[in-house]
Design a protein around this motif. Structure first.
Motif, PDB file in Angstrom:
ATOM      1  N   GLU A 170      -3.958  -5.604  -8.517  1.00  0.00           N
ATOM      2  CA  GLU A 170      -3.311  -4.360  -8.910  1.00  0.00           C
ATOM      3  C   GLU A 170      -4.277  -3.457  -9.688  1.00  0.00           C
ATOM      4  N   ASP A 202       5.419  -2.743  -8.043  1.00  0.00           N
ATOM      5  CA  ASP A 202       5.793  -1.570  -7.264  1.00  0.00           C
ATOM      6  C   ASP A 202       4.815  -0.422  -7.482  1.00  0.00           C
ATOM      7  N   CYS A 204       1.647  -0.518  -7.682  1.00  0.00           N
ATOM      8  CA  CYS A 204       0.515  -0.683  -6.765  1.00  0.00           C
ATOM      9  C   CYS A 204       0.903  -0.214  -5.363  1.00  0.00           C
ATOM     10  N   PHE A 205       2.102  -0.586  -4.908  1.00  0.00           N
ATOM     11  CA  PHE A 205       2.556  -0.148  -3.592  1.00  0.00           C
ATOM     12  C   PHE A 205       2.782   1.358  -3.550  1.00  0.00           C
ATOM     13  N   VAL A 208      -0.486   2.846  -2.794  1.00  0.00           N
ATOM     14  CA  VAL A 208      -0.782   2.681  -1.366  1.00  0.00           C
ATOM     15  C   VAL A 208      -0.044   3.739  -0.551  1.00  0.00           C
ATOM     16  N   LEU A 229       5.692  -7.578   2.163  1.00  0.00           N
ATOM     17  CA  LEU A 229       5.545  -6.134   2.103  1.00  0.00           C
ATOM     18  C   LEU A 229       6.946  -5.548   1.902  1.00  0.00           C
ATOM     19  N   VAL A 233       8.290   0.287   1.469  1.00  0.00           N
ATOM     20  CA  VAL A 233       6.937   0.641   1.902  1.00  0.00           C
ATOM     21  C   VAL A 233       6.875   0.681   3.425  1.00  0.00           C
TER      22      VAL A 233
END
Length: 500
Positions: A170, A202, A204-205, A208, A229, A233
């Motif tokens: 992360e 979350d 970190c996602f 992305v 996953l 996302v």
């Protein structure tokens, strides 16, 4: 020296088939040859350690180099800049000596003179970064930035975490993506794989997802974050309007509760979709995808612990796949119990030009010599077929069987199939009009066998054969009988002599 070697363009054409090492040796012969091959030497750099040769006066293991107390002369900077501008493909794998090389390069590059690019690979097109968690060395935007350039079109990142290193991923993935968004706005392909660690936060996602939305020219995306996953996302990715090719790994609904995705209007532009994860989640996603332009699909049933308890039969996925009217390429890696299950895809198989059956987790051989003929009848347009793993009963597939199968597929050009090679017992050999590549990995030679006769039969069956393989990259790709290695070598040599 012949005048031919004084023309760099001709030298470059001559040397294209050579390996990187051979080109490097040729470059040392004469300055004229150097001009023609040096771009081939540096076009693809397999590791960051290769850049050490451009900094011959730097002791990479010294205290001064590691802590940024090394200064280069103008001539050294010119040499470094001249060669790194030629790099188009670059791989960074921070383990062993690469850890020190990367750290020193970062420190040295921070002292670059004005006029040089912010990246030490200013012309790069494809970048691959593999970072084992224990050697994670890029923890800030400043450390990531020298790797990226505005010419970058493709970026692959793999982070192999230890069991408890989710937090490390992360804290380092965020600066990576922040630097990428700023330095490489023209990126067209990105693959992010984080494996082995705990679940990511979350936030970190969100980084992305934000990166994917910000890179407006992105056409191809791969995401594989174990253990899973998140649904939001997945839905967000599939709803992104500019993506054409998407691969999503570790797809599984939260708390094992499979629900219809919230992304109801997935773009018409999507042409390639790859999914790996829990069968119900993948089936629901396939039902939500707009099927009009999808031409290639990859489906892999993940065997991660805890997922098998709610895996439904392959029929669920096949039913969803039948929605795609323009599917031409299909790759499946599922637990299939019988050949009859595959018949559910009858209409899709009739249109396929490429079909791959992966190494199913099931130990049941559901394809035999008899059903192989039925499979051929289902694939009238097939050009490339791959059968890998235990799904095929190789003991029932001989050269006789293979010939009967191939003649039913007149357009077949590439074939990978494990078989049993024994003395040929057929009376009539029919030549196949188009097969050019055969891969017999995981096949078995039954001794005693007449190698010369076997080679003649294969050459007669496939007179246009250009490539013959029998050993893969991994040990399990080799003949089940290790003592047969020399027999395969003899068969390959005999084929080389017989084929044009």
């Amino acid at each position: 020296m012949h005048r031919l070697w004084t023309i760099p363009e001709i030298v470059s054409i001559i040397c294209v088939p050579l390996s990187r090492g051979d080109c490097a040796r040729l470059a040392r012969v004469h300055r004229f040859i150097w001009e023609g091959v040096i771009h081939l030497v540096w076009a693809s750099v397999p590791g960051i350690y290769c850049l050490r040769g451009l900094l011959l006066d730097v002791d990479f293991y010294s205290h001064e180099a590691l802590y940024g107390q090394v200064s280069l002369t103008e001539q050294q900077w010119t040499r470094f800049d001249t060669h790194t501008k030629l790099i188009k493909e670059f791989k960074v794998e921070t383990q062993g000596r690469d850890v020190y090389t990367l750290r020193v390069l970062q420190n040295v590059w921070a002292q670059r003179p004005s006029g040089l690019s912010t990246s030490f690979t200013p012309s790069i097109k494809h970048l691959t970064v593999v970072l084992p968690g224990s050697y994670w060395a890029l923890g800030s935007v400043e450390e990531w930035s020298p790797l990226f350039s505005d010419t970058l079109l493709s970026f692959d990142l793999t982070f192999r975490c230890a069991t408890r290193e989710g937090e490390a991923a992360e804290t380092n993935l965020t600066p990576c993506l922040d630097a990428l968004r700023t330095a490489s706005p023209h990126l067209q392909h990105i693959t992010l794989q984080v494996s082995g660690g705990s679940a990511l936060a979350d936030s970190c996602f969100q980084t992305v997802a934000g990166t994917i939305r910000a890179l407006g020219k992105l056409k191809s995306l791969g995401l594989d974050f174990t253990p899973s996953l998140p649904d939001w996302v997945v839905n967000g990715v599939l709803s992104t309007g500019h993506l054409e090719r998407v691969y999503l790994g570790a797809v599984v609904a939260d708390n094992h509760q499979v629900e219809q995705p919230t992304a109801r209007f997935i773009p018409h532009i999507l042409t390639d979709i790859g999914l790996s994860g829990a069968t119900p989640s993948m089936a629901n996603l396939l039902k939500a995808i707009n099927p009009s332009k999808v031409k290639r699909t990859i489906i892999k049933d993940s065997a991660l612990q805890g997922w098998r308890s709610f895996v439904t039969p392959a029929e669920t996925l096949f039913d969803a796949l039948n929605r795609f009217p323009n599917l031409h390429q299909l790759e499946i890696d599922l637990s299939i119990s019988s050949f009859d299950t595959l018949l559910q895809l009858h209409n899709q198989l009739q249109r396929l030009s490429y079909f791959s059956i992966g190494p199913s987790s099931s130990s049941i051989s559901w394809i035999s010599g008899r059903t192989l003929h039925q499979l051929a009848d289902l694939l009238p347009r097939i050009e490339e077929l791959r059968i890998v793993g235990d799904g095929l009963d190789r003991e029932s597939v001989s050269l006789n069987t293979l010939q009967c199968f191939a003649t039913r597929c007149p357009h077949l050009r590439k074939l990978r199939i494990p078989i049993l090679i024994a003395n040929y017992t057929g009376t009539d050999i029919q030549s196949h009009p188009s097969i050019q590549e055969i891969d017999f990995r995981s096949s078995t030679i039954l001794r005693p066998v007449d190698i010369g006769a076997a080679a003649k039969n294969i050459a007669a069956m496939f007179p246009k054969l250009l490539s013959f393989s029998y050993v893969g990259e991994d040990d399990f790709d080799i003949d089940s009988d290790d003592s047969n290695a020399w027999v395969w070598d003899d068969l390959g040599e005999a084929l080389v002599r017989l084929l044009p």
